[in-house]
Design an enzyme around this catalytic site. Sequence first.
Site, mmCIF file in Angstrom:
data_model
loop_
_atom_site.group_PDB
_atom_site.id
_atom_site.type_symbol
_atom_site.label_atom_id
_atom_site.label_comp_id
_atom_site.label_asym_id
_atom_site.label_seq_id
_atom_site.Cartn_x
_atom_site.Cartn_y
_atom_site.Cartn_z
ATOM 1 N N GLN A 299 36.165 -50.576 30.972
ATOM 2 C CA GLN A 299 37.286 -49.657 31.098
ATOM 3 C C GLN A 299 36.818 -48.247 30.709
ATOM 4 O OE1 GLN A 299 39.991 -50.470 32.655
ATOM 5 N NE2 GLN A 299 40.387 -52.638 32.357
ATOM 6 N N SER A 300 37.584 -47.528 29.888
ATOM 7 C CA SER A 300 37.252 -46.116 29.636
ATOM 8 C C SER A 300 36.131 -45.899 28.632
ATOM 9 C CB SER A 300 38.505 -45.367 29.186
ATOM 10 O OG SER A 300 39.417 -45.276 30.252
ATOM 11 N N VAL A 301 35.562 -46.955 28.063
ATOM 12 C CA VAL A 301 34.319 -46.790 27.314
ATOM 13 C C VAL A 301 33.278 -46.121 28.211
ATOM 14 C CG1 VAL A 301 32.335 -48.094 26.413
ATOM 15 C CG2 VAL A 301 34.626 -48.598 25.583
ATOM 16 N N LYS B 255 33.593 -43.782 30.202
ATOM 17 C CA LYS B 255 33.708 -42.319 30.245
ATOM 18 C C LYS B 255 32.654 -41.662 29.348
ATOM 19 C CE LYS B 255 38.678 -41.787 31.286
ATOM 20 N NZ LYS B 255 39.050 -43.149 31.684
#
Length: 390
Positions: A106-108, A110
Amino acid sequence: MVDHSNLAYPPRDGWDRAPWNRWSFQHVRELVPTAEVWRGRGPASDLPRAMRQIDEIPFDGVNGRSTVRRFLDETYTDGFIVLYRGAIVAERYMNGMTERTRHLSQSVGKSLIGILAGILAARGLLDTGAPLVRYLPELSDTAYRDARIDHVLDMTSGVAFDETYTDPFSDIAKIDVACGWRPRPDDGRNWPRTCWDVVLGLKKLEAEHGARFSYRSIETDVLAFACERAAGRRLPELVSEFLWQPLGAEESADYTVDEAGYALADGGFNATLRDYARFGEMLTRDGLFNGRQIVPAEWVQGCRFGDHDRFTGDYRAATPMGAYKRQFWHEDHRTPVLLCRGVFGQLIYSDPAHDFTAVKLSSWPDFRNNALLRETLAALNAIKHVLNKS
């Protein structure tokens, strides 16, 4: 022969939501198209082991006194690893996960783009103070026309983007369709076909660029598009060459891709628990890992301290003293702790002051759950302080 008659596969529309995510986060390649992030031909970097018993470490959780064992059991854990002074002290695999399983970040993911931007900047390929249109001239027809690279890096552009995960018609829902995670609805609406289409459709400016922090996943995608254009190569190749191979990753990783081949930078990265730990340990050591300065120390240090005054409203619910900088969350803006955070409970925790790195991969039933995040941070701080005393 495998009997498939009783296997319940997740629905095409909703595979990444509860309860399906307990299985799907470990099987993304079976559900949507992906592109490999090659680990290269070199040996895996060493992760020495100095195992410790941490299960009975107590801490004050959200609902009273708890232990690490109970915390792992009760917070939908898939994988958990702790490194102290450069060595693995604890490693757990749960819910069917193994050491070779690639788990959705997921947004890790980013934060990988924030580091990649620093690497490209150090090589003279990307000027983070430059206008976005220098690299992406097509954005002159969007609300990004006057924004700079560092605005999307810090998520401080003034572009309007609705990040409401539960609204099927929000901007983030358009990303779900455009990136291939959702089927395109046959409802007469003009749904975007690719992630680039979503970016080109952002026409509304709701604040002055640089005036506020507002978490919007599309900012990472815009940054990734700029990185691709600056380096002249696709994102999986860049992450392989500049991160995964230098880190000495044990396994190749992968990205989910849209129909144009764009790798979803804002949340489509998948890797193993230990390889996430290698990335976290590189952060803890200011960019130095596997005998190489992978990203300049100054860049990592510049990620550590964000503007707390801009970190307002609901952002303070789980981390009241937090901040955000260069695609990283901060537990407390006064400390050097970096957090890579993703929905449904994905977390990399890096604390250079205590030489401590931890990764927790999860499949929470909710996109966001401040109580579970606070529980996680309390458990990690308890482990960290027990190790530091020993």
